[in-house]
Design a protein around this motif. Structure first.
Motif, PDB file in Angstrom:
ATOM      1  N   UNK A  45      44.782  22.058  41.742  1.00  0.00           N
ATOM      2  CA  UNK A  45      44.396  22.750  40.508  1.00  0.00           C
ATOM      3  C   UNK A  45      42.886  22.910  40.502  1.00  0.00           C
ATOM      4  N   UNK A  46      42.441  23.868  39.744  1.00  0.00           N
ATOM      5  CA  UNK A  46      41.004  24.109  39.651  1.00  0.00           C
ATOM      6  C   UNK A  46      40.747  25.550  39.258  1.00  0.00           C
ATOM      7  N   UNK A  47      39.572  25.781  38.700  1.00  0.00           N
ATOM      8  CA  UNK A  47      39.236  27.115  38.202  1.00  0.00           C
ATOM      9  C   UNK A  47      37.835  27.461  38.690  1.00  0.00           C
ATOM     10  N   UNK A  48      37.706  28.551  39.405  1.00  0.00           N
ATOM     11  CA  UNK A  48      36.399  29.044  39.843  1.00  0.00           C
ATOM     12  C   UNK A  48      36.095  30.302  39.043  1.00  0.00           C
ATOM     13  N   UNK A  49      35.027  30.248  38.264  1.00  0.00           N
ATOM     14  CA  UNK A  49      34.594  31.394  37.459  1.00  0.00           C
ATOM     15  C   UNK A  49      33.214  31.808  37.968  1.00  0.00           C
ATOM     16  N   UNK A  50      33.004  33.089  38.178  1.00  0.00           N
ATOM     17  CA  UNK A  50      31.722  33.549  38.708  1.00  0.00           C
ATOM     18  C   UNK A  50      31.182  34.718  37.901  1.00  0.00           C
TER      19      UNK A  50
END
Length: 250
Positions: A135-140
């Motif tokens: 799980x994890x969220x990468x926002x750029x």
């Protein structure tokens, strides 16, 4: 859906002002645990203290996103302090726009180092953790310059197009690999931040300043988009957000 935000551990790069600062304060107010990273630690300390004074949780560490080891160190700080990591918001960026013929090659290099390598370094630092925990969220933060080209933006647009492409492949591969890593790429138009301060070319600086004076809206507007993204259920991703002033035709 702010219940989904409560307790989440969020690293924010470029957190010392503008979009990063606004996002840190908003997510903290919703119960997220914020890890602030930027080069100006005096600013980070002030923001962390403001968050804590308002009842939130925040820590900070000096971060130059162009240095892989410093990205790894802030991930370690997050995990050592809070026991996990849920989100990284890759928000550090520079926009020293100029005509190609001005040959501001040092600025070209700076943009590639921060806007491209900074994103790569951040993703490389979180990937082992996100893949392991599935799980994890990468926002750029990209830019509308990552959707369209314009004079003066040759290198800046190129770096932001890169972010667009890289984040889309990250989304696709994560889905294929079953790691449940979600992505969101944000394309802001005229948002009032310190970004214009990085422009040394006089003509470009004056043109952008006039544009932002006419149309610019608050960094809080982007913070609200990040809040929405983080609040979504784990099985849902909105992978692109184009955001700007309603009256700006960009």
């Amino acid at each position: 859906m702010s219940d989904n935000i409560k307790g989440k551990v969020v690293i924010i790069t470029g957190a010392s002002s503008g979009i990063g600062e606004a996002t840190a304060k908003l997510l903290a107010s919703k119960g997220a645990k914020i890890v602030l990273g930027a080069r100006r630690t005096d600013k980070l300390e002030t923001i962390a203290n403001e968050i804590k004074a308002a009842g939130g949780e925040a820590i900070y560490q000096e971060l130059d996103v162009t240095v892989p080891a410093e990205n790894e160190a802030i991930v370690k700080l997050a995990k050592d302090t809070y026991g996990k990591l849920d989100v990284i918001f890759l928000n550090a960026g520079l926009m020293p726009s100029s005509p190609i013929s001005a040959l501001k090659t040092n600025e070209w290099e700076q943009m590639v180092d921060v806007n491209v390598k900074g994103v790569l370094n951040g993703v490389a630092a979180v990937m082992p953790t996100f893949a392991e925990q599935k799980s994890g969220y990468v926002i750029a933060t990209s830019s509308v310059a990552g959707l369209k080209a314009y004079p003066g933006g040759a290198v800046y647009c190129g770096t932001k197009w890169f972010v667009r492409s890289f984040m889309e492949v990250l989304r696709m591969e994560s889905a294929m690999e079953g790691t449940n890593i979600r992505t969101a790429t944000i394309y802001p138009a005229a948002i009032n931040t310190e970004l214009l301060n990085t422009i040394s070319d006089k003509g470009s600086s004056e043109a952008f300043q006039a544009l932002y004076d006419q149309y610019g809206i608050s960094a809080d507007r982007i913070a609200a988009v990040v809040e929405f993204a983080v609040s979504l259920p784990e099985d849902t991703t909105v992978n692109e957000f184009t955001v700007g002033p309603a009256n700006q035709p960009w």
